[in-house]
Design a protein around this motif. Structure first.
Motif, PDB file in Angstrom:
ATOM      1  N   THR A  90      -7.989  -3.390  16.214  1.00  0.00           N
ATOM      2  CA  THR A  90      -7.092  -2.805  17.210  1.00  0.00           C
ATOM      3  C   THR A  90      -6.265  -3.880  17.920  1.00  0.00           C
ATOM      4  OG1 THR A  90      -8.744  -2.914  19.010  1.00  0.00           O
ATOM      5  CG2 THR A  90      -8.692  -0.908  17.674  1.00  0.00           C
ATOM      6  N   TYR A  91      -5.113  -3.475  18.366  1.00  0.00           N
ATOM      7  CA  TYR A  91      -4.254  -4.308  19.216  1.00  0.00           C
ATOM      8  C   TYR A  91      -3.851  -3.429  20.392  1.00  0.00           C
ATOM      9  CZ  TYR A  91      -0.376  -7.231  20.812  1.00  0.00           C
ATOM     10  OH  TYR A  91       0.459  -8.013  21.580  1.00  0.00           O
ATOM     11  N   GLU A  92      -4.211  -3.882  21.591  1.00  0.00           N
ATOM     12  CA  GLU A  92      -3.984  -3.092  22.804  1.00  0.00           C
ATOM     13  C   GLU A  92      -4.571  -1.681  22.649  1.00  0.00           C
ATOM     14  OE1 GLU A  92       0.190  -3.314  23.728  1.00  0.00           O
ATOM     15  OE2 GLU A  92       0.008  -5.384  24.464  1.00  0.00           O
ATOM     16  N   HIS A  93      -5.792  -1.637  22.127  1.00  0.00           N
ATOM     17  CA  HIS A  93      -6.631  -0.428  22.031  1.00  0.00           C
ATOM     18  C   HIS A  93      -6.135   0.599  21.013  1.00  0.00           C
ATOM     19  CE1 HIS A  93      -8.496  -2.123  25.561  1.00  0.00           C
ATOM     20  NE2 HIS A  93      -7.367  -2.059  26.219  1.00  0.00           N
ATOM     21  N   GLU A  94      -5.218   0.209  20.145  1.00  0.00           N
ATOM     22  CA  GLU A  94      -4.735   1.117  19.100  1.00  0.00           C
ATOM     23  C   GLU A  94      -4.961   0.488  17.729  1.00  0.00           C
ATOM     24  OE1 GLU A  94      -3.475   4.174  19.259  1.00  0.00           O
ATOM     25  OE2 GLU A  94      -3.569   4.318  21.442  1.00  0.00           O
ATOM     26  N   PRO A  95      -5.277   1.296  16.713  1.00  0.00           N
ATOM     27  CA  PRO A  95      -5.430   0.745  15.356  1.00  0.00           C
ATOM     28  C   PRO A  95      -4.138   0.081  14.899  1.00  0.00           C
ATOM     29  CG  PRO A  95      -6.235   3.009  15.463  1.00  0.00           C
ATOM     30  CD  PRO A  95      -5.517   2.758  16.745  1.00  0.00           C
ATOM     31  N   ILE A  96      -4.244  -1.058  14.251  1.00  0.00           N
ATOM     32  CA  ILE A  96      -3.053  -1.776  13.828  1.00  0.00           C
ATOM     33  C   ILE A  96      -2.588  -1.312  12.446  1.00  0.00           C
ATOM     34  CG2 ILE A  96      -3.798  -3.817  15.129  1.00  0.00           C
ATOM     35  CD1 ILE A  96      -4.308  -5.165  12.355  1.00  0.00           C
ATOM     36  N   ASP A  97      -1.384  -1.700  12.092  1.00  0.00           N
ATOM     37  CA  ASP A  97      -0.879  -1.492  10.743  1.00  0.00           C
ATOM     38  C   ASP A  97      -1.398  -2.673   9.920  1.00  0.00           C
ATOM     39  OD1 ASP A  97       0.470  -0.657   8.546  1.00  0.00           O
ATOM     40  OD2 ASP A  97       2.472  -1.134   9.284  1.00  0.00           O
ATOM     41  N   ALA A  98      -2.593  -2.519   9.375  1.00  0.00           N
ATOM     42  CA  ALA A  98      -3.313  -3.638   8.739  1.00  0.00           C
ATOM     43  C   ALA A  98      -2.848  -3.859   7.301  1.00  0.00           C
ATOM     44  CB  ALA A  98      -4.817  -3.393   8.786  1.00  0.00           C
ATOM     45  N   VAL A  99      -1.622  -4.324   7.160  1.00  0.00           N
ATOM     46  CA  VAL A  99      -1.076  -4.586   5.831  1.00  0.00           C
ATOM     47  C   VAL A  99      -1.734  -5.837   5.242  1.00  0.00           C
ATOM     48  CG1 VAL A  99       1.125  -3.453   6.237  1.00  0.00           C
ATOM     49  CG2 VAL A  99       0.847  -5.862   6.864  1.00  0.00           C
ATOM     50  N   PHE A 100      -1.765  -5.906   3.930  1.00  0.00           N
ATOM     51  CA  PHE A 100      -2.353  -7.065   3.257  1.00  0.00           C
ATOM     52  C   PHE A 100      -1.645  -7.266   1.919  1.00  0.00           C
ATOM     53  CE2 PHE A 100      -4.997  -3.264   2.769  1.00  0.00           C
ATOM     54  CZ  PHE A 100      -5.026  -3.086   1.385  1.00  0.00           C
ATOM     55  N   HIS A 101      -1.873  -8.409   1.301  1.00  0.00           N
ATOM     56  CA  HIS A 101      -1.231  -8.733   0.032  1.00  0.00           C
ATOM     57  C   HIS A 101      -2.170  -9.597  -0.796  1.00  0.00           C
ATOM     58  CE1 HIS A 101      -0.291 -11.946   2.868  1.00  0.00           C
ATOM     59  NE2 HIS A 101      -0.242 -12.771   1.823  1.00  0.00           N
ATOM     60  N   SER A 102      -1.835  -9.822  -2.034  1.00  0.00           N
ATOM     61  CA  SER A 102      -2.711 -10.558  -2.929  1.00  0.00           C
ATOM     62  C   SER A 102      -2.788 -12.049  -2.602  1.00  0.00           C
ATOM     63  CB  SER A 102      -2.235 -10.385  -4.378  1.00  0.00           C
ATOM     64  OG  SER A 102      -2.855 -11.329  -5.235  1.00  0.00           O
ATOM     65  N   THR A 103      -1.621 -12.717  -2.616  1.00  0.00           N
ATOM     66  CA  THR A 103      -1.598 -14.173  -2.568  1.00  0.00           C
ATOM     67  C   THR A 103      -0.400 -14.654  -1.765  1.00  0.00           C
ATOM     68  OG1 THR A 103      -2.445 -14.144  -4.854  1.00  0.00           O
ATOM     69  CG2 THR A 103      -1.656 -16.254  -3.998  1.00  0.00           C
ATOM     70  N   SER A 104      -0.628 -15.474  -0.762  1.00  0.00           N
ATOM     71  CA  SER A 104       0.502 -16.062  -0.043  1.00  0.00           C
ATOM     72  C   SER A 104       0.894 -17.363  -0.728  1.00  0.00           C
ATOM     73  CB  SER A 104       0.145 -16.316   1.429  1.00  0.00           C
ATOM     74  OG  SER A 104      -0.498 -17.577   1.576  1.00  0.00           O
ATOM     75  N   SER A 105       1.958 -17.965  -0.253  1.00  0.00           N
ATOM     76  CA  SER A 105       2.414 -19.231  -0.829  1.00  0.00           C
ATOM     77  C   SER A 105       1.812 -20.421  -0.086  1.00  0.00           C
ATOM     78  CB  SER A 105       3.943 -19.308  -0.767  1.00  0.00           C
ATOM     79  OG  SER A 105       4.385 -19.166   0.579  1.00  0.00           O
ATOM     80  N   GLY A 106       0.811 -20.136   0.760  1.00  0.00           N
ATOM     81  CA  GLY A 106       0.195 -21.178   1.585  1.00  0.00           C
ATOM     82  C   GLY A 106       0.405 -20.906   3.062  1.00  0.00           C
ATOM     83  N   ARG A 107       1.289 -19.951   3.340  1.00  0.00           N
ATOM     84  CA  ARG A 107       1.520 -19.500   4.708  1.00  0.00           C
ATOM     85  C   ARG A 107       2.025 -18.068   4.645  1.00  0.00           C
ATOM     86  NH1 ARG A 107       1.998 -22.394   9.510  1.00  0.00           N
ATOM     87  NH2 ARG A 107       2.760 -21.068  11.177  1.00  0.00           N
ATOM     88  N   THR A 108       1.517 -17.197   5.504  1.00  0.00           N
ATOM     89  CA  THR A 108       1.943 -15.799   5.497  1.00  0.00           C
ATOM     90  C   THR A 108       3.284 -15.657   6.214  1.00  0.00           C
ATOM     91  OG1 THR A 108       0.764 -15.247   7.552  1.00  0.00           O
ATOM     92  CG2 THR A 108      -0.466 -15.020   5.483  1.00  0.00           C
ATOM     93  N   GLU A 109       3.842 -14.450   6.168  1.00  0.00           N
ATOM     94  CA  GLU A 109       5.169 -14.206   6.726  1.00  0.00           C
ATOM     95  C   GLU A 109       5.112 -13.425   8.040  1.00  0.00           C
ATOM     96  OE1 GLU A 109       7.917 -15.386   5.561  1.00  0.00           O
ATOM     97  OE2 GLU A 109       7.298 -16.041   3.572  1.00  0.00           O
ATOM     98  N   ASN A 110       6.105 -13.635   8.899  1.00  0.00           N
ATOM     99  CA  ASN A 110       6.304 -12.793  10.072  1.00  0.00           C
ATOM    100  C   ASN A 110       6.829 -11.435   9.603  1.00  0.00           C
ATOM    101  OD1 ASN A 110       5.656 -14.743  12.132  1.00  0.00           O
ATOM    102  ND2 ASN A 110       7.629 -15.713  11.738  1.00  0.00           N
ATOM    103  N   SER A 111       6.408 -10.369  10.259  1.00  0.00           N
ATOM    104  CA  SER A 111       6.771  -9.018   9.812  1.00  0.00           C
ATOM    105  C   SER A 111       8.276  -8.802   9.723  1.00  0.00           C
ATOM    106  CB  SER A 111       6.159  -7.977  10.758  1.00  0.00           C
ATOM    107  OG  SER A 111       6.641  -8.175  12.086  1.00  0.00           O
ATOM    108  N   GLU A 112       9.033  -9.333  10.681  1.00  0.00           N
ATOM    109  CA  GLU A 112      10.476  -9.094  10.712  1.00  0.00           C
ATOM    110  C   GLU A 112      11.238  -9.799   9.583  1.00  0.00           C
ATOM    111  OE1 GLU A 112       9.710 -12.531  13.615  1.00  0.00           O
ATOM    112  OE2 GLU A 112       8.739 -10.657  13.000  1.00  0.00           O
TER     113      GLU A 112
END
Length: 337
Positions: free
Chosen positions: A159-181
């Motif tokens: 949760t974030y601020e008491h609400e379930p988050i949009d818990a997206v995930f992916h297989s493999t990053s390039s060594g650093r994940t991305e900002n949503s925007e």
């Protein structure tokens, strides 16, 4: 005679009273698992199984086992599988609540709560098919791990601020994940770019695509008819900008601006983290990572688990400033309604 009487009373005590106490104690202890099981009873969920074109109602935990089995290699560390189970549970709850709140009726679900099309919801596989996929030597061991990962995280959500988050995930990053925007429209505070180690273990950490210059021009022209390929092919790419995670944010080719995610889609690349080399009649894409790159990296999660991190620590690494909590009765009721 008195001594004989005392002896008889003592024997009666031993024969009758003590067994009664022991039986009572055993019967009390045998009921405890039932009480625990009742407390952990899960709601049911309607699932549209896309491959079979039918809606099936199933226990939520059983549905999640199919998701974990389909989305993450069962050979992964148990703590990574637990992190996947919690992320998947949260993702579905978040979607159900948002659909209910906004009055959204999803036609792809055919009246169900969720579907098994990974392009629309999350991948899912039946136990029977999972066992067939893993083979005789590994099937029992792997299904036991999936069971453990889901059952031992029953009701746990992010949760974030008491609400379930949009818990997206992916297989493999390039060594650093991305900002949503950088991938989608909205800036989401818990979906921030973070370092993700151990990605090199993924078979899709790097990939390569080679096409002809003619095919390169044709595909881009079909999307941007106004594009101009003039002069030296080496000069077609004029400039580019990168995201914090290292992917291509924007790139100018032949006078036209493209998003990195757009180029990924046009050429069906594994990720938007790529370089382009044009040499005479050949165009080469060298790609790092696999997936959109936002949220939890599955191979990164497995690496953290191998380093001794628990699932809560893994999730808090990939989703910033969140809490891992047991789903409240209020939220459970909200889902059921």
């Amino acid at each position: 005679m008195k001594q004989i009487g005392y002896a008889v009373i003592f024997l009666m005590f031993v024969i009758i009273f003590i067994p009664l106490v022991l039986v009572k104690g055993c019967s009390q202890s045998s009921t405890q698992p039932k009480t625990k099981k009742a407390e952990e009873t899960q709601l049911t969920i309607k699932v549209y199984i896309t491959e079979e074109d039918k809606v099936v109602e199933m226990n939520f935990n059983e549905y999640l086992k199919g998701v974990v089995a389909a989305e993450m290699p069962a050979s992964f560390h148990i703590e990574a599988l637990k992190a996947q189970a919690v992320a998947a549970r949260t993702y579905v709850y978040h979607r159900l609540i948002n659909n209910e709140k906004n009055g959204i009726d999803v036609p792809e679900h055919k009246g169900a709560d969720i579907c098994t099309n990974p392009a629309h919801c999350k991948a899912w596989i039946s136990k029977k098919k999972a066992l067939e996929k893993w083979g005789l030597l590994s099937s029992g061991k792997y299904w036991d791990k999936i069971n453990k990962a889901v059952d031992e995280t029953t009701d746990m959500i992010i949760t974030y601020e008491h609400e379930p988050i949009d818990a997206v995930f992916h297989s493999t990053s390039s060594g650093r994940t991305e900002n949503s925007e950088e991938v989608w429209a909205n800036t989401i505070p818990y979906l921030r770019s973070v370092i993700s180690e151990g990605e090199e273990a993924s078979p899709k950490f790097t990939s390569k695509l080679e096409i002809t210059l003619t095919e390169f021009k044709e595909k881009l022209s079909s999307v941007r008819p106004e594009i101009k390929f003039e002069g030296n092919p080496g000069d077609f790419i004029e400039k580019f900008e990168k995201t914090e995670g290292g992917s291509i944010k924007t790139i100018r080719i032949g006078g036209c601006d493209f998003k990195g995610t757009e180029i990924r889609k046009i050429f069906e690349l594994n990720s938007a983290n790529f370089t382009i080399t044009i040499d005479n009649d050949k165009v080469v894409f060298n790609v790092k990572g696999n997936g959109h790159g936002v949220g939890m990296s599955q191979y990164g999660a497995n690496y953290l688990a191998q380093q001794g991190k628990y699932y809560e620590e893994i999730l808090k690494h990939y989703y910033k400033d969140v809490e891992i909590v047991k789903m409240s009765e209020e939220l459970n009721a909200k889902i059921k309604n």
